[in-house]
Each structure stands twice: as structure tokens, then as C-alpha cells.
Design a protein around this motif. Structure first.
Motif, PDB file in Angstrom:
ATOM      1  N   THR A   1       0.806  -1.228   0.000  1.00  0.00           N
ATOM      2  CA  THR A   1       0.000   0.000   0.000  1.00  0.00           C
ATOM      3  C   THR A   1       0.837   1.276   0.000  1.00  0.00           C
ATOM      4  OG1 THR A   1      -1.433   1.321   1.496  1.00  0.00           O
ATOM      5  CG2 THR A   1      -0.140  -0.370   2.526  1.00  0.00           C
ATOM      6  N   ASP A   2       0.315   2.345  -0.586  1.00  0.00           N
ATOM      7  CA  ASP A   2       0.938   3.670  -0.460  1.00  0.00           C
ATOM      8  C   ASP A   2       0.195   4.455   0.633  1.00  0.00           C
ATOM      9  OD1 ASP A   2      -1.397   3.898  -2.053  1.00  0.00           O
ATOM     10  OD2 ASP A   2      -0.721   5.812  -2.867  1.00  0.00           O
ATOM     11  N   MET A   3       0.040   3.821   1.778  1.00  0.00           N
ATOM     12  CA  MET A   3      -0.737   4.392   2.884  1.00  0.00           C
ATOM     13  C   MET A   3      -0.344   5.847   3.160  1.00  0.00           C
ATOM     14  SD  MET A   3      -3.145   3.597   5.072  1.00  0.00           S
ATOM     15  CE  MET A   3      -3.188   1.822   5.351  1.00  0.00           C
TER      16      MET A   3
ATOM     17  N   TYR B   1      -3.384   7.181 -11.289  1.00  0.00           N
ATOM     18  CA  TYR B   1      -2.373   7.623 -10.317  1.00  0.00           C
ATOM     19  C   TYR B   1      -1.362   6.536  -9.925  1.00  0.00           C
ATOM     20  CZ  TYR B   1      -0.568   9.292  -5.802  1.00  0.00           C
ATOM     21  OH  TYR B   1       0.240   9.646  -4.758  1.00  0.00           O
ATOM     22  N   ASN B   2      -1.843   5.355  -9.546  1.00  0.00           N
ATOM     23  CA  ASN B   2      -0.923   4.303  -9.073  1.00  0.00           C
ATOM     24  C   ASN B   2       0.075   3.895 -10.156  1.00  0.00           C
ATOM     25  OD1 ASN B   2      -2.011   4.216  -6.540  1.00  0.00           O
ATOM     26  ND2 ASN B   2      -3.228   2.358  -6.893  1.00  0.00           N
ATOM     27  N   ILE B   3      -0.360   3.930 -11.402  1.00  0.00           N
ATOM     28  CA  ILE B   3       0.499   3.553 -12.525  1.00  0.00           C
ATOM     29  C   ILE B   3       1.415   4.721 -12.884  1.00  0.00           C
ATOM     30  CG2 ILE B   3       0.525   2.810 -14.954  1.00  0.00           C
ATOM     31  CD1 ILE B   3      -0.808   0.728 -13.120  1.00  0.00           C
TER      32      ILE B   3
ATOM     33  N   TRP C   1     -11.464   2.982  -4.330  1.00  0.00           N
ATOM     34  CA  TRP C   1     -10.678   2.230  -5.313  1.00  0.00           C
ATOM     35  C   TRP C   1     -10.000   1.015  -4.669  1.00  0.00           C
ATOM     36  CZ3 TRP C   1     -10.100   7.768  -5.311  1.00  0.00           C
ATOM     37  CH2 TRP C   1     -10.691   8.403  -6.413  1.00  0.00           C
ATOM     38  N   ASP C   2      -9.220   1.262  -3.613  1.00  0.00           N
ATOM     39  CA  ASP C   2      -8.409   0.174  -3.045  1.00  0.00           C
ATOM     40  C   ASP C   2      -9.230  -0.941  -2.404  1.00  0.00           C
ATOM     41  OD1 ASP C   2      -6.402   1.762  -3.944  1.00  0.00           O
ATOM     42  OD2 ASP C   2      -5.641   2.335  -1.962  1.00  0.00           O
ATOM     43  N   PRO C   3     -10.309  -0.610  -1.688  1.00  0.00           N
ATOM     44  CA  PRO C   3     -11.093  -1.695  -1.088  1.00  0.00           C
ATOM     45  C   PRO C   3     -11.640  -2.690  -2.106  1.00  0.00           C
ATOM     46  CG  PRO C   3     -11.578   0.328   0.050  1.00  0.00           C
ATOM     47  CD  PRO C   3     -10.735   0.701  -1.155  1.00  0.00           C
TER      48      PRO C   3
ATOM     49  N   GLN D   1      -2.168  -5.303  -4.127  1.00  0.00           N
ATOM     50  CA  GLN D   1      -1.338  -4.114  -4.332  1.00  0.00           C
ATOM     51  C   GLN D   1      -2.238  -2.909  -4.638  1.00  0.00           C
ATOM     52  OE1 GLN D   1       2.069  -3.937  -7.358  1.00  0.00           O
ATOM     53  NE2 GLN D   1       0.839  -2.136  -7.865  1.00  0.00           N
ATOM     54  N   VAL D   2      -2.198  -1.911  -3.752  1.00  0.00           N
ATOM     55  CA  VAL D   2      -3.096  -0.772  -3.917  1.00  0.00           C
ATOM     56  C   VAL D   2      -2.340   0.558  -3.966  1.00  0.00           C
ATOM     57  CG1 VAL D   2      -5.069  -1.980  -2.885  1.00  0.00           C
ATOM     58  CG2 VAL D   2      -3.528  -0.652  -1.418  1.00  0.00           C
ATOM     59  N   GLY D   3      -1.033   0.478  -4.213  1.00  0.00           N
ATOM     60  CA  GLY D   3      -0.245   1.695  -4.415  1.00  0.00           C
ATOM     61  C   GLY D   3       0.548   1.536  -5.697  1.00  0.00           C
ATOM     62  N   PHE D   4       1.790   1.947  -5.636  1.00  0.00           N
ATOM     63  CA  PHE D   4       2.656   1.865  -6.814  1.00  0.00           C
ATOM     64  C   PHE D   4       3.244   0.456  -6.919  1.00  0.00           C
ATOM     65  CE2 PHE D   4       3.343   5.837  -4.313  1.00  0.00           C
ATOM     66  CZ  PHE D   4       2.233   6.464  -4.835  1.00  0.00           C
TER      67      PHE D   4
ATOM     68  N   ILE E   1      -7.401   8.076   1.577  1.00  0.00           N
ATOM     69  CA  ILE E   1      -8.011   7.421   2.735  1.00  0.00           C
ATOM     70  C   ILE E   1      -8.452   5.989   2.407  1.00  0.00           C
ATOM     71  CG2 ILE E   1     -10.345   8.307   2.289  1.00  0.00           C
ATOM     72  CD1 ILE E   1      -8.591   7.787   5.720  1.00  0.00           C
ATOM     73  N   ASP E   2      -8.612   5.667   1.103  1.00  0.00           N
ATOM     74  CA  ASP E   2      -9.153   4.332   0.804  1.00  0.00           C
ATOM     75  C   ASP E   2      -8.185   3.205   1.159  1.00  0.00           C
ATOM     76  OD1 ASP E   2      -7.533   5.114  -1.361  1.00  0.00           O
ATOM     77  OD2 ASP E   2      -8.677   3.902  -2.787  1.00  0.00           O
ATOM     78  N   ASP E   3      -6.882   3.493   1.255  1.00  0.00           N
ATOM     79  CA  ASP E   3      -5.939   2.469   1.732  1.00  0.00           C
ATOM     80  C   ASP E   3      -6.265   2.065   3.168  1.00  0.00           C
ATOM     81  OD1 ASP E   3      -4.397   4.342  -0.247  1.00  0.00           O
ATOM     82  OD2 ASP E   3      -3.209   2.486  -0.238  1.00  0.00           O
ATOM     83  N   ALA E   4      -6.608   3.070   3.997  1.00  0.00           N
ATOM     84  CA  ALA E   4      -6.914   2.789   5.404  1.00  0.00           C
ATOM     85  C   ALA E   4      -8.222   2.020   5.532  1.00  0.00           C
ATOM     86  CB  ALA E   4      -6.966   4.093   6.195  1.00  0.00           C
TER      87      ALA E   4
HETATM   88 CA   LIG Z   1      -3.629   3.527  -2.456  1.00  0.00          CA
END
Ligand SMILES: [Ca+2]
Length: 329
Positions: free
Chosen positions: A31-33, A191-193, A258-260, A150-153, A37-40
Motif C-alpha cells: 500500500t501507499d498508505m 495515479y498508481n500507474i 478504489w483500493d477496497p 497491491q493498492v499503491g505503486f 483514505i481508501d488504503d486505510a
Molecule cells: Ca492507495
């Protein structure tokens, strides 16, 4: 009528039997925590899924290169009774900038000097490096046992492919990668890409197990309601997710989840539908391109309006579930 009743009874029994016997999905959360906020929300959901016996969180690795990301993850893990979960951090990574949603809850103290949200990891720079941690965690798992979310980069997972031995380890241990990133079947750079294009290119080109991508267009349709943040977390006076939500942007606001969606798919794949098989590539601007191919290892999520509504309900229910009293481990 009677037949319908009997069939529905059998259906219920089967459903319960399958729920009871399905082994928990063994997850790594990358994660790119701190960047959204969706990572949390996704991490809170994973804890609730573990409390329900549907998942086991093996480790969390971070792609936001900021010292508060790992302490905030430790805050969340500790709140849910699992402060022993291993956390790995990126070195020389992207988005080093500070973020209130991870810094403020991690720093906040009571008048007696104790943390409002207890945690052990005070500075993320003291945590182990992510790629080595991924290698150690995967090596201990059974073949085909692990699902990575994987929910960040793609920084950490692309680096994991640098050595042939690690790539072979991934191929053996990882059943599939559930990834939030891109836009499908086509769209603007996501964004993540876009934030780490070389890593994303490498990941889609070389990742040896199947990838299921949740594109921008899925999470955009699944909004977390501010009303839930205001009402569903009052079971404790101080809740780290509710506080992070308030710290991220000015309340009240609804936020796309997005991430959930990637976390939900990893554990409950029937929540969404899938595209045909194909191959995803990433161009120099960070756009994703999908080419259908019956032998391809990549798919992307699709969702009907009904699936989106059900996903909102599931995300709210899971994220706002209190910690399980039996969670301490
Ligand atoms: Ca994220």
C-alpha cells in the motif's frame, strides 16, 4: 412452494458449509498508505475479514516513502489486536511528502503522555525493507497459498522480480495478484500507474502469476458515505480510521473506494465479474492497454450497478466492524 423451501434450505446449508470450511485467504497488503483514505479503509476491511475467518494478513508492505506510513499501519494493526503483523517499507521510493491522515493519528497523545492509539513502530525508517520482507514471508508459505493485494505503486513488487530466484518464488507461492491500478478497457493515466511508470511496466510484463486489476472506473462508482464515518465508529471514543478520514479532507465528504475493491476481490471474488483473459501493457504516459488473448494472464474487474451497491454495503459493514475480542495474537 414446499420444493422451493427445501431448495432454499439446502442452499443455505451449502452456503454455511462452504463458509465454514473455506480456508482463510493468506494475504500480503502492499500500500501507499497516506496518499488517500481508501488504503486505510481497505486495511480495516482486511482486519474484519480476518476476524471472520476469511483471511489471514501475513504482512503489510509500503510504497509511500514517508516515515509516518508504517507507524500508522502499526496503529491500525494494534487497534484491531494484531500489532505483531510484519511491516516492510520502501527505500528510495515515491511520494515522500507528509500526510495528515497518517501523521496526526500516529502522533496524538493524551495529557499523560501516552499515545491515543498505541503502537510500537514510532518511525517507519526503523522498519525492515519491503522486498526482503516479501521474500522472507513468501518463502515460509505453501505453494500457491498467497494472494497479494497491491493498492499503491508497483515499486516493491517490481523490485521483487529483479532476481530470478525471487521471480521463481513469486511464481511458486503467489496464487494471484489483486491490484488497484489503471483504467479499463482504456482511459486516462491512473495515479498508481503514473506515479511509478517503469515499475508498472515491469510488473505487467514480468509478474509470473495471474493479475486481476481493478481499474479507476470501478472504485469511482463505489462511494464511502460520510454519514458512515460520522455514525458507525462511535463504539470507541477514538477510532483511528474515523480520525484518519477526518484528517484526510474536510468533512463531510464521500470518497471513492478504489483500493477496497482490490481487497474485497482478493477474499470474496464473487463480489465482482471479470473481463476475458488478456494482456495489460503500460505506455510511456502511464496509460494501461488491454489486449484480449485467451492465453493471457491478466483480467480486469467489471461491476454491474447491483454489484457496486453490494460492494458499498460490504465495505461499510467490514470497515466499521469492531475489533474481534479474540483477535489478539
Ligand atoms: Ca492507495
Amino acid at each position: 412452494m414446499l420444493i422451493q423451501k427445501i431448495l432454499s434450505r439446502i442452499g443455505l446449508t451449502l452456503a454455511f458449509c462452504c463458509l465454514a470450511t473455506a480456508a482463510p485467504v493468506r494475504l500480503i497488503f502492499d500500500t501507499d498508505m497516506g496518499n488517500d483514505i481508501d488504503d486505510a479503509v481497505a486495511l480495516a476491511m482486511i482486519h474484519a475479514l480476518e476476524s471472520r475467518g476469511e483471511a489471514t494478513l501475513l504482512a503489510v508492505t509500503v510504497t509511500k516513502d514517508n516515515r509516518w506510513a508504517a507507524p500508522f499501519i502499526d496503529v491500525m494493526d494494534t487497534f484491531y489486536g494484531r500489532g505483531d503483523i510484519r511491516i516492510g517499507v520502501v527505500h528510495d521510493g515515491k511520494t515522500p511528502e507528509d500526510s495528515n491522515m497518517i501523521r496526526l493519528p500516529s502522533e496524538r497523545k493524551r495529557t499523560d503522555g501516552s499515545f491515543v492509539y498505541p503502537h510500537r513502530l514510532i518511525d517507519g525508517r526503523e522498519a525492515p525493507e519491503a522486498v526482503g520482507l516479501l521474500r522472507r514471508v513468501l518463502a515460509r508459505e505453501k505453494d500457491g497459498a498467497v494472494v497479494i493485494v497491491q493498492v499503491g505503486f508497483s515499486t516493491n513488487l517490481a523490485r521483487l522480480l529483479d532476481s530470478k530466484a525471487d521471480a521463481a518464488l513469486v511464481k511458486r507461492k503467489v496464487r494471484f495478484l489483486s491490484l488497484m491500478g489503471g483504467a479499463f478497457p482504456a482511459g486516462k493515466p491512473e495515479y498508481n500507474i503514473e506515479t511509478d511508470i517503469p515499475s508498472a511496466k515491469k510488473l505487467f510484463a514480468k509478474w509470473p502469476s495471474p493479475i486481476v486489476a481493478s481499474g479507476y472506473e470501478i472504485g469511482e462508482r463505489i462511494l464511502y458515505p460520510a454519514a458512515s464515518v460520522l455514525n458507525d465508529y462511535k463504539y470507541v471514543p477514538d477510532h483511528p480510521l474515523a480520525e484518519a478520514y477526518r484528517d484526510y479532507m474536510k468533512m463531510p465528504y464521500d470518497r471513492p473506494m478504489w483500493d477496497p475493491t482490490a481487497a474485497l476481490y482478493a477474499v470474496r471474488p464473487s463480489a465482482f465479474s471479470l473481463s476475458a483473459r488478456g494482456t495489460i501493457t503500460v505506455d510511456d504516459e502511464g496509460r494501461t492497454h488491454f489486449t484480449a488473448d485467451s492465453k493471457g494472464r491478466h483480467r480486469y474487474l467489471t461491476a454491474s450497478p447491483e454489484q457496486c451497491s453490494a460492494a458499498v454495503r460490504a465495505i461499510i459493514e467490514l470497515a466499521s466492524s469492531p475489533p474481534s475480542p479474540a483477535a489478539a495474537r
